[in-house]
Scaffold this motif. Structure first.
Motif, short mmCIF file in Angstrom:
data_model
loop_
_atom_site.label_atom_id
_atom_site.label_comp_id
_atom_site.label_asym_id
_atom_site.label_seq_id
_atom_site.Cartn_x
_atom_site.Cartn_y
_atom_site.Cartn_z
N UNK A 25 -39.83 -0.66 128.66
CA UNK A 25 -41.19 -1.04 128.30
C UNK A 25 -42.17 0.10 128.50
N UNK A 26 -42.01 0.83 129.59
CA UNK A 26 -42.90 1.97 129.85
C UNK A 26 -42.71 3.07 128.82
N UNK A 27 -41.46 3.39 128.54
CA UNK A 27 -41.18 4.47 127.58
C UNK A 27 -41.63 4.07 126.18
N UNK A 28 -41.41 2.82 125.80
CA UNK A 28 -41.83 2.41 124.46
C UNK A 28 -43.35 2.37 124.36
N UNK A 29 -44.05 2.02 125.44
CA UNK A 29 -45.51 2.04 125.43
C UNK A 29 -46.06 3.42 125.19
N UNK A 77 -50.70 -0.55 132.86
CA UNK A 77 -49.31 -0.97 133.05
C UNK A 77 -48.32 0.17 133.22
N UNK A 78 -48.66 1.36 132.76
CA UNK A 78 -47.70 2.46 132.84
C UNK A 78 -47.66 3.08 134.23
N UNK A 79 -46.50 3.66 134.55
CA UNK A 79 -46.39 4.43 135.79
C UNK A 79 -47.19 5.72 135.67
N UNK A 80 -47.33 6.42 136.77
CA UNK A 80 -48.21 7.60 136.83
C UNK A 80 -47.81 8.66 135.81
#
Length: 110
Positions: A25-29, A77-80
């Motif tokens: 989810x993070x990478x696709x965002x 929502x994304x990590x740093x």
């Protein structure tokens, strides 16, 4: 259609990879934000090269959607690391668009 088709394919690509659900989810965002910004830059560039005001406006509208997505979704929502990448791409495309408009305005005045 290309904007939403590639967006769907990017999401599907990261969901089908062997990443866990959160990492996918993070990478696709981040990938979707980058795709929207590159698509917007392409539309604006095409609009300048072919003197199509509608393409430039559409590019700015897509860039506005990408900015809204980055601000409201990615930053929350994304990590740093992904957050930094998303904001960096946003800034890079915004500077490029500003430069294109500046250069276009200068060429019209000459």
């Amino acid at each position: 259609m290309a904007l939403f088709g590639v967006t769907g394919e990017l999401r599907r690509y990261f969901e089908l990879r062997t990443l866990d659900a959160k990492a996918a989810g993070l990478a696709s965002g981040l990938a979707v934000s980058a795709w929207w910004l590159l698509f917007a830059a392409g539309l604006v560039t095409l609009g300048f090269r072919l003197s199509l005001q509608q393409a430039r406006i559409a590019g700015l509208a897509v860039a506005g959607l990408a900015v809204a997505k980055v601000v409201f979704f990615d930053l929350s929502s994304l990590d740093a690391l992904y957050r930094v990448g998303s904001v960096f791409l946003l800034a890079l495309v915004a500077l490029t668009l500003a430069y294109l408009y500046y250069r276009h305005d200068r060429s019209e005045q000459a």
